[in-house]
Design a protein around this motif. Structure first.
Motif, mmCIF file in Angstrom:
data_model
loop_
_atom_site.group_PDB
_atom_site.id
_atom_site.type_symbol
_atom_site.label_atom_id
_atom_site.label_comp_id
_atom_site.label_asym_id
_atom_site.label_seq_id
_atom_site.Cartn_x
_atom_site.Cartn_y
_atom_site.Cartn_z
ATOM 1 N N LYS A 229 1.144 -13.078 -19.218
ATOM 2 C CA LYS A 229 1.177 -12.365 -17.944
ATOM 3 C C LYS A 229 1.142 -10.859 -18.192
ATOM 4 O O LYS A 229 1.586 -10.399 -19.255
ATOM 5 C CB LYS A 229 2.437 -12.742 -17.152
ATOM 6 C CG LYS A 229 2.436 -14.201 -16.698
ATOM 7 C CD LYS A 229 3.643 -14.554 -15.867
ATOM 8 C CE LYS A 229 3.521 -15.988 -15.340
ATOM 9 N NZ LYS A 229 4.690 -16.410 -14.574
ATOM 10 N N ILE A 230 0.654 -10.123 -17.190
ATOM 11 C CA ILE A 230 0.500 -8.669 -17.341
ATOM 12 C C ILE A 230 1.020 -7.972 -16.094
ATOM 13 O O ILE A 230 0.648 -8.341 -14.968
ATOM 14 C CB ILE A 230 -0.991 -8.305 -17.542
ATOM 15 C CG1 ILE A 230 -1.537 -8.981 -18.822
ATOM 16 C CG2 ILE A 230 -1.189 -6.790 -17.621
ATOM 17 C CD1 ILE A 230 -3.031 -9.174 -18.822
ATOM 18 N N ILE A 231 1.879 -6.984 -16.298
ATOM 19 C CA ILE A 231 2.290 -6.108 -15.185
ATOM 20 C C ILE A 231 1.731 -4.722 -15.493
ATOM 21 O O ILE A 231 2.252 -4.008 -16.345
ATOM 22 C CB ILE A 231 3.825 -6.080 -15.016
ATOM 23 C CG1 ILE A 231 4.336 -7.503 -14.715
ATOM 24 C CG2 ILE A 231 4.214 -5.111 -13.894
ATOM 25 C CD1 ILE A 231 5.820 -7.606 -14.434
ATOM 26 N N PRO A 232 0.624 -4.358 -14.817
ATOM 27 C CA PRO A 232 -0.002 -3.063 -15.099
ATOM 28 C C PRO A 232 0.497 -1.972 -14.161
ATOM 29 O O PRO A 232 1.020 -2.259 -13.075
ATOM 30 C CB PRO A 232 -1.478 -3.356 -14.818
ATOM 31 C CG PRO A 232 -1.452 -4.374 -13.709
ATOM 32 C CD PRO A 232 -0.161 -5.161 -13.855
ATOM 33 N N HIS A 233 0.300 -0.729 -14.560
ATOM 34 C CA HIS A 233 0.502 0.404 -13.644
ATOM 35 C C HIS A 233 -0.423 0.207 -12.445
ATOM 36 O O HIS A 233 -1.603 -0.112 -12.594
ATOM 37 C CB HIS A 233 0.177 1.710 -14.362
ATOM 38 C CG HIS A 233 0.114 2.894 -13.446
ATOM 39 N ND1 HIS A 233 1.064 3.137 -12.493
ATOM 40 C CD2 HIS A 233 -0.810 3.902 -13.326
ATOM 41 C CE1 HIS A 233 0.742 4.239 -11.816
ATOM 42 N NE2 HIS A 233 -0.393 4.717 -12.310
ATOM 43 N N ILE B 119 0.128 -7.881 -8.990
ATOM 44 C CA ILE B 119 -0.452 -6.739 -8.269
ATOM 45 C C ILE B 119 0.245 -6.613 -6.919
ATOM 46 O O ILE B 119 0.227 -7.547 -6.124
ATOM 47 C CB ILE B 119 -1.973 -6.926 -8.067
ATOM 48 C CG1 ILE B 119 -2.668 -7.183 -9.409
ATOM 49 C CG2 ILE B 119 -2.581 -5.701 -7.380
ATOM 50 C CD1 ILE B 119 -4.123 -7.598 -9.303
ATOM 51 N N ASN B 120 0.878 -5.459 -6.687
ATOM 52 C CA ASN B 120 1.511 -5.235 -5.375
ATOM 53 C C ASN B 120 1.132 -3.875 -4.799
ATOM 54 O O ASN B 120 1.834 -3.334 -3.943
ATOM 55 C CB ASN B 120 3.042 -5.392 -5.460
ATOM 56 C CG ASN B 120 3.679 -4.356 -6.374
ATOM 57 O OD1 ASN B 120 2.996 -3.576 -7.015
ATOM 58 N ND2 ASN B 120 5.004 -4.354 -6.427
ATOM 59 N N ILE B 121 0.000 -3.326 -5.264
ATOM 60 C CA ILE B 121 -0.407 -1.995 -4.815
ATOM 61 C C ILE B 121 -0.689 -1.960 -3.306
ATOM 62 O O ILE B 121 -0.532 -0.918 -2.666
ATOM 63 C CB ILE B 121 -1.634 -1.486 -5.612
ATOM 64 C CG1 ILE B 121 -1.861 -0.005 -5.312
ATOM 65 C CG2 ILE B 121 -2.873 -2.322 -5.374
ATOM 66 C CD1 ILE B 121 -2.856 0.692 -6.188
ATOM 67 N N ASP C 226 9.727 -7.004 -7.974
ATOM 68 C CA ASP C 226 9.050 -7.898 -7.018
ATOM 69 C C ASP C 226 8.620 -9.196 -7.711
ATOM 70 O O ASP C 226 8.708 -10.282 -7.132
ATOM 71 C CB ASP C 226 7.796 -7.220 -6.434
ATOM 72 C CG ASP C 226 8.128 -6.325 -5.243
ATOM 73 O OD1 ASP C 226 9.324 -6.118 -4.970
ATOM 74 O OD2 ASP C 226 7.179 -5.841 -4.584
ATOM 75 N N ALA C 227 8.120 -9.055 -8.929
ATOM 76 C CA ALA C 227 7.635 -10.228 -9.666
ATOM 77 C C ALA C 227 8.775 -11.207 -9.930
ATOM 78 O O ALA C 227 8.607 -12.428 -9.852
ATOM 79 C CB ALA C 227 6.999 -9.787 -10.988
#
Ligand code: ACO
Length: 330
Positions: A245-249, A272-274, A291-292
């Motif tokens: 899994k990936i949490i990106p900027h 993604i929560n942008i 959030d994740a």
């Protein structure tokens, strides 16, 4: 390599005021369609009553409560911001004061939107150096104060908010493969100048408020390059136990989509929560982590890559084995 450390608590705090793309349509020559299509952003939170320190302290207090770590056990606070309330004291010191944490090391990191990754790596390294059992890492931004609300090319992109994690020494290592990087920003692609100050020793200077200046397409090109490079390097370092899994900027969903396509990764692998918060600079990653976890996307046992990029031009990444059980699993 890191000493054995785990994330024991995570939380976020965002302002109450929601500003939708439709509301921005009434302020500048833009449209919900343009913003959504080019960035994935639908709304953002804007600080009205809230302050950077107040949101940082709230997120930190909730992360501490989740972790069960006592205030007396915090040996170190590392905070990051590019849009904080004060030049000094550091935001970390203000959080210490707000939470009444009696005695610890406290300092801020400034590395643009990569600030949280830099702060995390710094905190883990310093925990070892200082012999601290626990540390607080906090990111908090009020980007709305540094955005020109008449400039449609930047004002639609940013939002305000804070996120925090508590680090705790553990038996096994759960944080791995730190990457911190920077290259010169030769074309000044992302800059917020401090306003000039007049002194008695020179002529008066124009002390007008300075706003964020950004070359969008240049930042886009840089972002996709370093995000892919960092993820590939982390993948290699993970060896036989790759991150899944990936949490990106969260700067622009198109940046994430681009990297997803070139690396042939699945959308489900990215958090993604942008659309909800826009770009909260150094706070996007811990807000996304909170959030994740809250939504159950991040589960105990997951191996997740954090990847960031920002002004400087900085970039960085780290791999985490998530150890906090989900509420139902507890
Ligand atoms: N609404 C409507 N039109 C707009 C808006 C807007 N909000 N902003 C710009 N435009 C117009 C421009 O004026 C231009 O019009 P023209 O063709 O008549 O001259 C047109 O849209 C295209 O403008 P571009 O700047 O070329 O648009 P682009 O497709 O490059 O998208 C964007 C701009 C979204 C900023 C993109 O370049 C981007 O996301 N770059 C990455 C920047 C980023 O994520 N920065 C985050 C901060 S830094 C960080 O987090 C590390």
């Amino acid at each position: 390599m890191f000493a054995p450390v785990e994330i024991a608590g995570v939380a976020s705090c965002v302002p109450a005021r929601v500003v939708t793309n439709f509301e921005l349509e009434t302020m500048v020559d833009t449209s919900d369609e343009w913003i959504s299509k080019r960035t994935g952003i639908k709304k953002r939170r804007i600080a009205v009553e809230e302050t950077a320190v107040g949101m940082a302290a709230q997120a930190a207090a909730e992360a501490l409560a989740m972790s069960g770590v006592g205030k007396d056990d915090i040996g170190l606070i590392v905070a990051c911001t590019i849009s904080g309330d004060n030049l000094t004291p550091a935001m970390a010191s203000s959080v210490q004061k707000a939470l009444d944490i009696p005695r610890c090391a406290a300092m801020d990191i400034s590395a643009g939107c990569t600030g949280f990754v830099y702060a995390l790596v710094t905190a883990i390294s310093l925990m070892d150096t200082l012999g601290a059992d626990s540390a607080l890492v906090v990111a908090s931004e009020t980007m709305s104060k540094y955005v020109d609300w008449t400039d449609r090319s930047t004002c639609v992109l940013f939002g305000d908010g804070a996120g925090a994690v508590v680090l705790r020494r553990s038996e096994e290592p759960h944080m791995h493969y730190p990457i911190l990087n920077a290259v010169p920003d030769t074309d000044a692609a992302i800059v917020i100048k401090k306003e000039a100050r007049t002194t008695p020793f020179g002529p008066p200077v124009d002390g007008r408020m300075e706003y964020i200046r950004m070359n969008g397409s240049e930042v886009f090109t840089y972002a996709v390059e370093v995000m892919e490079d960092t993820l590939r390097r982390l993948h290699k370092m993970c060896g036989e136990k790759p991150y899944t899994k990936i949490i990106p900027h969260q700067a622009n969903e198109k940046i994430i989509d681009y990297v997803m396509r070139t690396m042939r990764l699945d959308r489900e692998q990215f958090f993604i929560n942008i659309s909800e918060y826009a770009n909260t600079s150094s706070a996007t990653i811990p807000i996304a982590m909170a959030d994740a976890y809250r939504t159950g996307w991040l589960r105990q046992g997951d191996r997740v890559a954090l990847v960031g990029f920002g002004s400087g031009l900085t970039s960085g990444g780290v791999v985490i084995d998530w150890t906090i059980p989900n509420k139902k699993e507890k």
